[in-house]
Scaffold this active site. Structure first.
Site, PDB file in Angstrom:
ATOM      1  N   LYS A 172      14.107   3.821 -13.309  1.00  0.00           N
ATOM      2  CA  LYS A 172      13.088   2.839 -12.926  1.00  0.00           C
ATOM      3  C   LYS A 172      11.982   3.580 -12.172  1.00  0.00           C
ATOM      4  O   LYS A 172      12.112   3.921 -11.010  1.00  0.00           O
ATOM      5  CB  LYS A 172      13.671   1.734 -12.017  1.00  0.00           C
ATOM      6  CG  LYS A 172      12.700   0.555 -11.916  1.00  0.00           C
ATOM      7  CD  LYS A 172      12.603  -0.039 -10.539  1.00  0.00           C
ATOM      8  CE  LYS A 172      11.562   0.458  -9.624  1.00  0.00           C
ATOM      9  NZ  LYS A 172      10.151   0.349  -9.946  1.00  0.00           N
ATOM     10  N   GLY A 225      11.677   7.689  -2.177  1.00  0.00           N
ATOM     11  CA  GLY A 225      10.661   6.713  -1.790  1.00  0.00           C
ATOM     12  C   GLY A 225      10.632   6.566  -0.287  1.00  0.00           C
ATOM     13  O   GLY A 225      10.962   7.503   0.447  1.00  0.00           O
ATOM     14  N   SER A 226      10.271   5.377   0.155  1.00  0.00           N
ATOM     15  CA  SER A 226      10.068   5.169   1.591  1.00  0.00           C
ATOM     16  C   SER A 226      11.398   4.954   2.314  1.00  0.00           C
ATOM     17  O   SER A 226      12.408   4.574   1.712  1.00  0.00           O
ATOM     18  CB  SER A 226       9.169   3.951   1.792  1.00  0.00           C
ATOM     19  OG  SER A 226       9.814   2.804   1.277  1.00  0.00           O
ATOM     20  N   VAL A 229      12.778   1.135   2.077  1.00  0.00           N
ATOM     21  CA  VAL A 229      13.507   0.777   0.848  1.00  0.00           C
ATOM     22  C   VAL A 229      14.785   1.601   0.750  1.00  0.00           C
ATOM     23  O   VAL A 229      15.858   1.082   0.394  1.00  0.00           O
ATOM     24  CB  VAL A 229      12.611   0.982  -0.398  1.00  0.00           C
ATOM     25  CG1 VAL A 229      13.395   0.716  -1.672  1.00  0.00           C
ATOM     26  CG2 VAL A 229      11.383   0.069  -0.336  1.00  0.00           C
ATOM     27  N   GLY A 230      14.701   2.880   1.105  1.00  0.00           N
ATOM     28  CA  GLY A 230      15.884   3.751   1.027  1.00  0.00           C
ATOM     29  C   GLY A 230      17.025   3.245   1.902  1.00  0.00           C
ATOM     30  O   GLY A 230      18.184   3.207   1.470  1.00  0.00           O
ATOM     31  N   GLU A 247      15.950  10.480  -0.900  1.00  0.00           N
ATOM     32  CA  GLU A 247      14.912  11.392  -0.403  1.00  0.00           C
ATOM     33  C   GLU A 247      13.762  10.523   0.063  1.00  0.00           C
ATOM     34  O   GLU A 247      13.201   9.754  -0.728  1.00  0.00           O
ATOM     35  CB  GLU A 247      14.455  12.360  -1.501  1.00  0.00           C
ATOM     36  CG  GLU A 247      15.415  13.497  -1.757  1.00  0.00           C
ATOM     37  CD  GLU A 247      15.681  14.371  -0.542  1.00  0.00           C
ATOM     38  OE1 GLU A 247      14.864  14.367   0.401  1.00  0.00           O
ATOM     39  OE2 GLU A 247      16.729  15.027  -0.513  1.00  0.00           O
ATOM     40  N   CYS A 281       5.396  14.025   0.274  1.00  0.00           N
ATOM     41  CA  CYS A 281       6.371  13.819   1.352  1.00  0.00           C
ATOM     42  C   CYS A 281       6.456  15.055   2.228  1.00  0.00           C
ATOM     43  O   CYS A 281       6.880  14.967   3.382  1.00  0.00           O
ATOM     44  CB  CYS A 281       7.732  13.484   0.762  1.00  0.00           C
ATOM     45  SG  CYS A 281       8.220  14.639  -0.505  1.00  0.00           S
ATOM     46  N   GLN A 328      -2.713   1.581  -0.273  1.00  0.00           N
ATOM     47  CA  GLN A 328      -2.566   2.852   0.435  1.00  0.00           C
ATOM     48  C   GLN A 328      -3.840   3.194   1.202  1.00  0.00           C
ATOM     49  O   GLN A 328      -3.786   3.689   2.330  1.00  0.00           O
ATOM     50  CB  GLN A 328      -2.220   3.971  -0.553  1.00  0.00           C
ATOM     51  CG  GLN A 328      -1.814   5.268   0.115  1.00  0.00           C
ATOM     52  CD  GLN A 328      -0.573   5.143   0.998  1.00  0.00           C
ATOM     53  OE1 GLN A 328       0.459   4.636   0.565  1.00  0.00           O
ATOM     54  NE2 GLN A 328      -0.665   5.572   2.250  1.00  0.00           N
ATOM     55  N   GLU A 380       5.002   7.894   9.375  1.00  0.00           N
ATOM     56  CA  GLU A 380       4.419   8.523   8.184  1.00  0.00           C
ATOM     57  C   GLU A 380       3.213   7.711   7.721  1.00  0.00           C
ATOM     58  O   GLU A 380       3.319   6.502   7.534  1.00  0.00           O
ATOM     59  CB  GLU A 380       5.453   8.581   7.066  1.00  0.00           C
ATOM     60  CG  GLU A 380       4.921   9.275   5.827  1.00  0.00           C
ATOM     61  CD  GLU A 380       5.905   9.264   4.667  1.00  0.00           C
ATOM     62  OE1 GLU A 380       6.429   8.186   4.340  1.00  0.00           O
ATOM     63  OE2 GLU A 380       6.125  10.337   4.079  1.00  0.00           O
TER      64      GLU A 380
HETATM   65  P1  NAP Z   1       8.704   2.902  -2.106  1.00  0.00           P
HETATM   66  O1  NAP Z   1       7.788   1.788  -1.855  1.00  0.00           O
HETATM   67  O2  NAP Z   1       9.923   3.024  -1.271  1.00  0.00           O
HETATM   68  O3  NAP Z   1       9.104   2.822  -3.650  1.00  0.00           O
HETATM   69  C1  NAP Z   1       9.930   3.794  -4.252  1.00  0.00           C
HETATM   70  C2  NAP Z   1      10.611   3.185  -5.456  1.00  0.00           C
HETATM   71  O4  NAP Z   1      11.519   2.163  -5.010  1.00  0.00           O
HETATM   72  C3  NAP Z   1       9.643   2.501  -6.425  1.00  0.00           C
HETATM   73  O5  NAP Z   1      10.080   2.696  -7.740  1.00  0.00           O
HETATM   74  C4  NAP Z   1       9.778   1.046  -6.012  1.00  0.00           C
HETATM   75  O6  NAP Z   1       9.400   0.124  -7.000  1.00  0.00           O
HETATM   76  C5  NAP Z   1      11.253   0.975  -5.739  1.00  0.00           C
HETATM   77  N1  NAP Z   1      11.665  -0.192  -4.976  1.00  0.00           N
HETATM   78  C6  NAP Z   1      10.906  -1.022  -4.208  1.00  0.00           C
HETATM   79  N2  NAP Z   1      11.663  -1.999  -3.694  1.00  0.00           N
HETATM   80  C7  NAP Z   1      12.928  -1.800  -4.139  1.00  0.00           C
HETATM   81  C8  NAP Z   1      14.168  -2.462  -3.951  1.00  0.00           C
HETATM   82  N3  NAP Z   1      14.273  -3.547  -3.188  1.00  0.00           N
HETATM   83  N4  NAP Z   1      15.264  -1.976  -4.554  1.00  0.00           N
HETATM   84  C9  NAP Z   1      15.190  -0.877  -5.324  1.00  0.00           C
HETATM   85  N5  NAP Z   1      14.046  -0.206  -5.550  1.00  0.00           N
HETATM   86  C10 NAP Z   1      12.925  -0.655  -4.952  1.00  0.00           C
HETATM   87  O7  NAP Z   1       7.955   4.322  -1.979  1.00  0.00           O
HETATM   88  P2  NAP Z   1       6.556   4.737  -2.629  1.00  0.00           P
HETATM   89  O8  NAP Z   1       5.475   4.044  -1.879  1.00  0.00           O
HETATM   90  O9  NAP Z   1       6.631   4.617  -4.108  1.00  0.00           O
HETATM   91  O10 NAP Z   1       6.522   6.306  -2.318  1.00  0.00           O
HETATM   92  C11 NAP Z   1       6.076   6.837  -1.124  1.00  0.00           C
HETATM   93  C12 NAP Z   1       7.250   7.257  -0.255  1.00  0.00           C
HETATM   94  O11 NAP Z   1       8.074   8.165  -0.958  1.00  0.00           O
HETATM   95  C13 NAP Z   1       6.815   8.008   0.984  1.00  0.00           C
HETATM   96  O12 NAP Z   1       7.565   7.560   2.077  1.00  0.00           O
HETATM   97  C14 NAP Z   1       7.144   9.453   0.664  1.00  0.00           C
HETATM   98  O13 NAP Z   1       7.350  10.278   1.771  1.00  0.00           O
HETATM   99  C15 NAP Z   1       8.375   9.291  -0.153  1.00  0.00           C
HETATM  100  N6  NAP Z   1       8.651  10.475  -0.968  1.00  0.00           N
HETATM  101  C16 NAP Z   1       9.703  11.277  -0.614  1.00  0.00           C
HETATM  102  C17 NAP Z   1       9.978  12.417  -1.359  1.00  0.00           C
HETATM  103  C18 NAP Z   1      11.151  13.288  -1.016  1.00  0.00           C
HETATM  104  O14 NAP Z   1      11.650  13.975  -1.901  1.00  0.00           O
HETATM  105  N7  NAP Z   1      11.613  13.305   0.235  1.00  0.00           N
HETATM  106  C19 NAP Z   1       9.193  12.743  -2.449  1.00  0.00           C
HETATM  107  C20 NAP Z   1       8.125  11.902  -2.772  1.00  0.00           C
HETATM  108  C21 NAP Z   1       7.871  10.759  -2.029  1.00  0.00           C
HETATM  109  P3  NAP Z   1       7.886  -0.462  -7.015  1.00  0.00           P
HETATM  110  O15 NAP Z   1       7.040   0.649  -7.453  1.00  0.00           O
HETATM  111  O16 NAP Z   1       7.933  -1.579  -7.963  1.00  0.00           O
HETATM  112  O17 NAP Z   1       7.599  -0.907  -5.606  1.00  0.00           O
END
Ligand code: NAP
Length: 478
Positions: A172, A225-226, A229-230, A247, A281, A328, A380
């Site tokens: 997904k 992701g964030s 959500v994580g 992550e 990230c 954003q 962040e």
């Molecule tokens: P996000 O809002 O947490 O979304 C990540 C993924 O989770 C998306 O596919 C999102 O779908 C999905 N999601 C949302 N709600 C969910 C739920 N209730 N259950 C399951 N999945 C759900 O993060 P983002 O804004 O896309 O990305 C930015 C974040 O990612 C930042 O915090 C960044 O630091 C982090 N990041 C970390 C790394 C690492 O390796 N440490 C690498 C890259 C990014 P939708 O798109 O439909 O919301």
């Protein structure tokens, strides 16, 4: 407008609705209409993966390696086209997009080789006449959830090891950038991998996130992701006793010591804070600078920032594209205001830019006079916003570097072997950089952090085995 469907059980299938994929450099440019799955379609994808698993898990590893190698070869051959798509849908510059596509191709090639290198152990038993073998087996069906900021590399670094070690997957991707994940699925669809082994389910996390994470047919979840959500996903997996790998975000420190090469320190700080619009990230958002170099460093960063070209991600010669979305942009601008309200000084950038096309453009922002307790230094932002924390010397710099709920990447600019060595040992981050930007990592070694940045075992390189396999211990009476 071209329509793009989900890939389930070897078929392209329309979801419940479609949503436009919009170019953040030019809001008038729609890349395509991408379908949105509902819970029933998600269920069909998991069922297909479950049905495909027994044959794939025990199938011929040379065929598996060949398929992954073929996928990697095609991605590399089409890196310019895929990098252009990436720049168009996410807003990274085209060279950055091509670099990311190249990384994705190399990851598939790396894991093609790993198919043939999944080693076990043979040990003597403590009982006479008994042999002990330790082997690794696939986990089963894995749900892969990816963010918008690396639309092809992150899907690649989850899909490739999952398949290499014999798992079936449901991917997904982020709703904001489905184009690269769809392109990857299209390449996988022609690779010879059997129906059901790989499934793409596009749609909103708020609609199909819970059904995916809680599905009884899913054995493990790999999420990037964030933190919000994580954390939620980790709780759901704990209740359902599912393996989970998270992550998440960072608030990565970059230390600049008095003895640093100033020009090098300025360049690596500007690169890791602002390139890719700070949407990595591993971006450094806290520049921790010692007294003796402070004035020269700040002037150097401001001068370098004045040379940055911000523009359409596809235009030649630009350094930084737009941020990824209106939401954003509002967050980024909001944090500049939060910083100012907390007492920080905005010394460069921070304003919205109106360019030839309507897009989410922002001048990178540099805040000085900040302290560690300010929100701007604890939360962040995930945009082109960096703050400077002034410190007296190395010990205070190290303390501030570790004074964060996150622990992904951390850097130090110094010519001192003593401080570099001490920092590598005492940094509380998963990845440490000496005289290099905090962002920018190799694809064949472990990636991940500590504290609030990561949970579970590492991604990438051979360490990916830990998550994507489970260990079996077999005893045989000779
Ligand atoms: P996000 O809002 O947490 O979304 C990540 C993924 O989770 C998306 O596919 C999102 O779908 C999905 N999601 C949302 N709600 C969910 C739920 N209730 N259950 C399951 N999945 C759900 O993060 P983002 O804004 O896309 O990305 C930015 C974040 O990612 C930042 O915090 C960044 O630091 C982090 N990041 C970390 C790394 C690492 O390796 N440490 C690498 C890259 C990014 P939708 O798109 O439909 O919301």
């Amino acid at each position: 407008m071209q329509k793009f469907d989900n890939f389930i059980n070897g078929q392209w299938v329309a979801g419940a609705s479609y949503a436009p994929n919009i170019n953040p450099s030019n809001l008038a440019d729609v890349i395509g209409d991408y379908t949105q799955a509902d819970a029933a379609q998600l269920d069909a994808a998991v069922n297909a993966a479950q049905a495909a698993f027994p044959a794939w898990a025990t199938g011929n590893v040379q065929a598996r390696a060949d398929a992954l190698d073929k996928i990697g070869t095609e991605i590399l051959a089409r890196r310019e086209e895929l990098g252009t798509l990436l720049a168009r849908e996410e807003g990274k510059t085209k060279p950055e997009g091509i670099g990311e596509a190249t990384r994705a191709g190399n990851i598939f090639k790396f894991f093609a080789g790993e198919c043939l290198r999944l080693a076990g152990e043979v040990l003597p038993s403590v009982r006479s006449g008994v042999g002990v073998e330790i082997t690794r087996e696939p986990m089963g069906v894995i749900g892969l959830i990816t963010p918008w900021n690396f639309p092809i590399a992150i899907p690649a670094w989850k899909v490739a090891p999952a398949l290499a070690y014999g798992n079936c997957v449901v991917l997904k991707p982020a709703d904001l950038v489905p184009g690269c994940a769809w392109a990857l699925a299209e390449i996988i669809s022609r690779s010879g991998i059997p129906a059901g082994v790989f499934n793409l389910v596009m749609g909103r996390g708020s609609v199909i996130g819970d059904p995916l994470v809680n599905h009884p047919g899913i054995n493990a979840i790999s999420f990037t992701g964030s933190q919000g959500v994580g954390g939620r996903i980790a709780q759901q997996c704990a209740v359902n006793l599912k393996k989970v790998q998270l992550e998440m975000g960072g608030k990565n420190p970059q230390i600049i010591l008095d003895d640093a090469d100033v020009a090098q320190a300025v360049e690596l700080s500007v690169q890791s804070a602002f390139f890719s619009s700070g949407q990595r990230c591993t971006a450094s958002s806290r520049l921790i600078v010692t007294d003796g170099i402070y004035a020269k460093f700040v002037e150097g960063v401001k001068a370098r920032m004045a040379t940055l070209k911000i523009g359409d991600a596809l235009a030649a010669g630009i350094d930084i594209g737009p941020v990824s979305s209106r939401a954003q942009l509002e967050i980024d601008m909001g944090y500049v205001d939060i910083g100012k309200a907390e007492g920080a000084s905005l010394v460069a950038g921070g304003e919205r830019l109106q360019l030839a096309t309507e897009g989410f453009y922002m001048a990178p922002a540099l805040l000085t006079d900040t302290t560690a307790d300010m929100r701007i230094n604890r939360e962040e932002v995930f945009g082109p916003v960096a703050s400077i924390i002034r410190v007296k010397g190395y010990e205070e710099a190290l303390f501030e570097a570790n004074n964060t709920p996150f622990g992904l990447s951390a850097g130090i600019a110094t010519t001192s072997l003593k401080y570099a060595t001490h920092f590598k040992r005492h940094s509380q981050a998963g990845m440490v950089m000496v005289n290099l930007p905090t962002a920018g990592v190799d694809y064949h070694v472990p990636f991940g952090g500590r504290k609030g940045s990561s949970f579970g075992s590492r991604e990438q390189g051979r360490y990916a085995q830990e998550f994507f396999t489970t260990v079996k211990t077999a005893y045989t009476l000779a």
